[in-house]
Design a protein around this motif. Structure first.
Motif, PDB file in Angstrom:
ATOM      1  N   PRO A 125       0.838  -1.197   0.000  1.00  0.00           N
ATOM      2  CA  PRO A 125       0.000   0.000   0.000  1.00  0.00           C
ATOM      3  C   PRO A 125       0.875   1.249   0.000  1.00  0.00           C
ATOM      4  O   PRO A 125       2.065   1.193   0.342  1.00  0.00           O
ATOM      5  N   LEU A 126       0.299   2.373  -0.380  1.00  0.00           N
ATOM      6  CA  LEU A 126       1.071   3.613  -0.464  1.00  0.00           C
ATOM      7  C   LEU A 126       1.615   4.033   0.896  1.00  0.00           C
ATOM      8  O   LEU A 126       2.672   4.658   0.981  1.00  0.00           O
ATOM      9  N   ALA A 127       0.923   3.662   1.968  1.00  0.00           N
ATOM     10  CA  ALA A 127       1.391   4.006   3.316  1.00  0.00           C
ATOM     11  C   ALA A 127       2.733   3.362   3.634  1.00  0.00           C
ATOM     12  O   ALA A 127       3.461   3.841   4.504  1.00  0.00           O
ATOM     13  N   ARG A 128       3.084   2.265   2.941  1.00  0.00           N
ATOM     14  CA  ARG A 128       4.368   1.593   3.160  1.00  0.00           C
ATOM     15  C   ARG A 128       5.450   2.066   2.197  1.00  0.00           C
ATOM     16  O   ARG A 128       6.567   1.554   2.215  1.00  0.00           O
ATOM     17  N   ARG A 129       5.118   3.052   1.364  1.00  0.00           N
ATOM     18  CA  ARG A 129       6.114   3.563   0.405  1.00  0.00           C
ATOM     19  C   ARG A 129       5.960   5.077   0.269  1.00  0.00           C
ATOM     20  O   ARG A 129       5.883   5.635  -0.821  1.00  0.00           O
ATOM     21  N   ARG A 130       5.931   5.761   1.424  1.00  0.00           N
ATOM     22  CA  ARG A 130       5.678   7.200   1.424  1.00  0.00           C
ATOM     23  C   ARG A 130       6.752   7.994   0.688  1.00  0.00           C
ATOM     24  O   ARG A 130       6.481   9.086   0.175  1.00  0.00           O
ATOM     25  N   ASP A 131       7.972   7.486   0.661  1.00  0.00           N
ATOM     26  CA  ASP A 131       9.034   8.207  -0.039  1.00  0.00           C
ATOM     27  C   ASP A 131       8.784   8.280  -1.540  1.00  0.00           C
ATOM     28  O   ASP A 131       9.439   9.047  -2.244  1.00  0.00           O
ATOM     29  N   ASP A 132       7.828   7.476  -2.040  1.00  0.00           N
ATOM     30  CA  ASP A 132       7.472   7.536  -3.465  1.00  0.00           C
ATOM     31  C   ASP A 132       6.442   8.621  -3.772  1.00  0.00           C
ATOM     32  O   ASP A 132       6.192   8.924  -4.943  1.00  0.00           O
ATOM     33  N   ILE A 133       5.831   9.211  -2.742  1.00  0.00           N
ATOM     34  CA  ILE A 133       4.737  10.156  -2.976  1.00  0.00           C
ATOM     35  C   ILE A 133       5.164  11.371  -3.794  1.00  0.00           C
ATOM     36  O   ILE A 133       4.465  11.748  -4.741  1.00  0.00           O
ATOM     37  N   PRO A 134       6.311  12.037  -3.497  1.00  0.00           N
ATOM     38  CA  PRO A 134       6.697  13.182  -4.336  1.00  0.00           C
ATOM     39  C   PRO A 134       6.864  12.802  -5.802  1.00  0.00           C
ATOM     40  O   PRO A 134       6.431  13.544  -6.697  1.00  0.00           O
ATOM     41  N   LEU A 135       7.477  11.663  -6.065  1.00  0.00           N
ATOM     42  CA  LEU A 135       7.686  11.223  -7.443  1.00  0.00           C
ATOM     43  C   LEU A 135       6.365  10.890  -8.133  1.00  0.00           C
ATOM     44  O   LEU A 135       6.123  11.283  -9.277  1.00  0.00           O
ATOM     45  N   LEU A 136       5.482  10.175  -7.439  1.00  0.00           N
ATOM     46  CA  LEU A 136       4.175   9.836  -7.994  1.00  0.00           C
ATOM     47  C   LEU A 136       3.348  11.091  -8.257  1.00  0.00           C
ATOM     48  O   LEU A 136       2.722  11.217  -9.319  1.00  0.00           O
ATOM     49  N   ALA A 137       3.342  12.014  -7.292  1.00  0.00           N
ATOM     50  CA  ALA A 137       2.546  13.231  -7.445  1.00  0.00           C
ATOM     51  C   ALA A 137       3.011  14.052  -8.643  1.00  0.00           C
ATOM     52  O   ALA A 137       2.187  14.541  -9.436  1.00  0.00           O
ATOM     53  N   GLN A 138       4.321  14.202  -8.812  1.00  0.00           N
ATOM     54  CA  GLN A 138       4.841  14.957  -9.950  1.00  0.00           C
ATOM     55  C   GLN A 138       4.534  14.228 -11.259  1.00  0.00           C
ATOM     56  O   GLN A 138       4.210  14.862 -12.272  1.00  0.00           O
TER      57      GLN A 138
END
Length: 461
Positions: A316-329
């Motif tokens: 789940p995304l909660a286990r890979r929060r460091d990916d959020i900036p990359l995914l959001a961009q």
């Protein structure tokens, strides 16, 4: 130099303003350069770029707006904050439209300026991180629309790479919205079957009678309304890959027939007495715990073990929060192009909101959130976002904190509690604690040092 400070270029034609800012910013830990006008500022930047440019709007020779346009064109990673008097606020607003990060009104409040500069510096760091992560992703992975460089996703990529060139049956599990269908596509594209069909069946969207017909096909006259022969999805996927999405929703009676296909590679159309061989690679996906379904008697145990040949759990995304900036961009760029919007970047404040949100809907929720925000955005920077409420969350009146506690103190206290609990649960194994928190191990190490946590004391207390 503090992590909240950096190199700053102060540009103002007033010598007294330049001197005062050099003293105040120097005391705050900033490395200060001075320039009398825009032309001198450009010369300074050519010799040594800075993190932030703090420029007056009204200056002779080259105005602050003209300098802003030069900085945006030549040094786009540099943040720009404008200074203006009360009478020229419209010019500052115009500067914001042209790409300035913020502005301050003279006479300048030292505390307000330091907050604005700190925010600009954090935004520069976030953007640099996005660029770095994207470069790392492009260099190390080529997984089409799959985006992520966290340890959890690297494990998934390795499993996909290992199994893709075989014909092994793959079971993808994970919460709704984590990207299981994208992974199935990635497996197909990396297989020798890449030029043959990829067929997806949503097993949960079809009633029992229609599901069998869709999967295995039917002969003319097999049932009322069967006016012609129909090829099922297995036959349509001949030579390629079939994705059985939401396989946990298949009724028990249909599970028996599916098991025969998986074991013998043969299907039997409804209304037919003969079987037909099919050459199809099967990928199954579910958000259910199939072991629990077996125990409950709603899923066949023999089918479960047949499906469990090669299992990939999608985090789940909660286990890979460091990916959020990359995914959001990534989503911002895609939807900005799709809807012809000028937005190019995400503000630091919005990125912090995205990083704090629990994302119960996972990557799909993030994607839809960014899509809506892009549609509503009219500038180059996405500065607001509407996050969905989290069901079951306790509503708290905004601004209510324990007496004598500031917001930064409350946030640090909450962060400390989460880190300590993760370390306790993992018995001090930091790699395991980092996975539970959805951050990288280096990020966890940074937080442990920042919060002054003794891992030994936490584990043995």
């Amino acid at each position: 130099m503090s992590t909240d400070t950096g190199r700053i270029l102060v540009v103002d034609d007033d010598r007294a303003v330049r001197s005062a800012l050099r003293v105040n910013l120097g005391k705050a830990g900033w490395e200060v350069q001075l320039a009398r006008d825009g032309a001198e500022a450009v010369d300074c930047l050519r010799s040594r770029p800075v993190d932030v440019v703090l420029s007056d709007v009204m200056m002779p020779n080259m105005t602050g707006l003209e300098l802003l346009r030069v900085v945006r064109e030549r040094w786009p990673e540099t943040r720009v904050v404008m200074m203006t008097g009360h009478g020229s606020v419209p010019d500052a607003v115009e500067a914001m439209k042209a790409g300035a990060d913020d502005y301050v009104i003279k006479p300048i409040s030292r505390d307000e300026l330091l907050v604005i500069l700190s925010r600009a510096l954090r935004e520069k760091a976030l953007r640099a991180e996005v660029v770095q992560l994207r470069a790392e992703l492009d260099a190390r992975y080529g997984f089409e629309q799959l985006v992520g460089v966290t340890e959890a996703m690297q494990e998934v990529y390795e499993l996909v790479t290992a199994v893709a060139d075989s014909d092994a049956l793959v079971l993808l599990t994970g919460p709704t919205g984590t990207g299981k269908e994208l992974l199935a596509h990635a497996i197909h594209r990396r297989s020798p079957r890449r030029d043959a069909p990829f067929v997806r069946v949503n097993c949960g969207a079809l009633p029992e009678g229609l599901l069998e017909s869709e999967l295995f096909g039917h002969e003319k006259g097999a049932f009322t309304g069967a006016v012609r022969q129909h090829l099922g999805r297995f036959e349509q996927a001949e030579g390629g890959t079939i994705l059985l999405d939401e396989i946990g929703e298949i009724p028990l009676q249909t599970q028996v027939k599916l098991l025969r296909v998986l074991e013998n590679g043969e299907i039997q159309r409804l209304g037919s007495r003969s079987t037909r061989r099919v050459d199809v690679r099967v990928v199954a996906a579910t958000n259910r715990d199939l072991r629990q379904e077996v125990r409950a008697g709603t899923f066949r145990e023999d089918l479960y073990y047949r499906l469990h040949v090669f299992h990939i759990e999608v985090p789940p995304l909660a286990r890979r929060r460091d990916d959020i900036p990359l995914l959001a961009q990534h989503f911002l760029e895609r939807f900005a192009e799709k809807y012809h919007r000028p937005v190019q970047r995400i503000s630091g404040r919005v990125m912090e909101q995205l990083l704090r949100h629990p994302w119960p809907g996972n990557v799909r929720e993030l994607e839809h959130t960014i899509e809506r925000a892009v549609l509503l955005c009219r500038g180059e920077e996405l500065d607001r976002v509407q996050l969905s409420p989290v069901h079951g969350a306790t509503e708290t009146a905004p601004g209510v904190l324990p007496p004598g506690t500031t917001l930064p103190e409350a946030l640090l206290d909450a962060e400390r509690r989460y880190v300590v609990e993760a370390l306790k649960a993992s018995k001090g194994v930091q790699a395991q604690a980092a996975r539970a928190l959805g951050i990288s191990r280096s990020n966890l190490n940074y937080r442990i040092k920042k919060l002054g946590i003794s891992v030994k004391d936490v584990v043995y207390e």
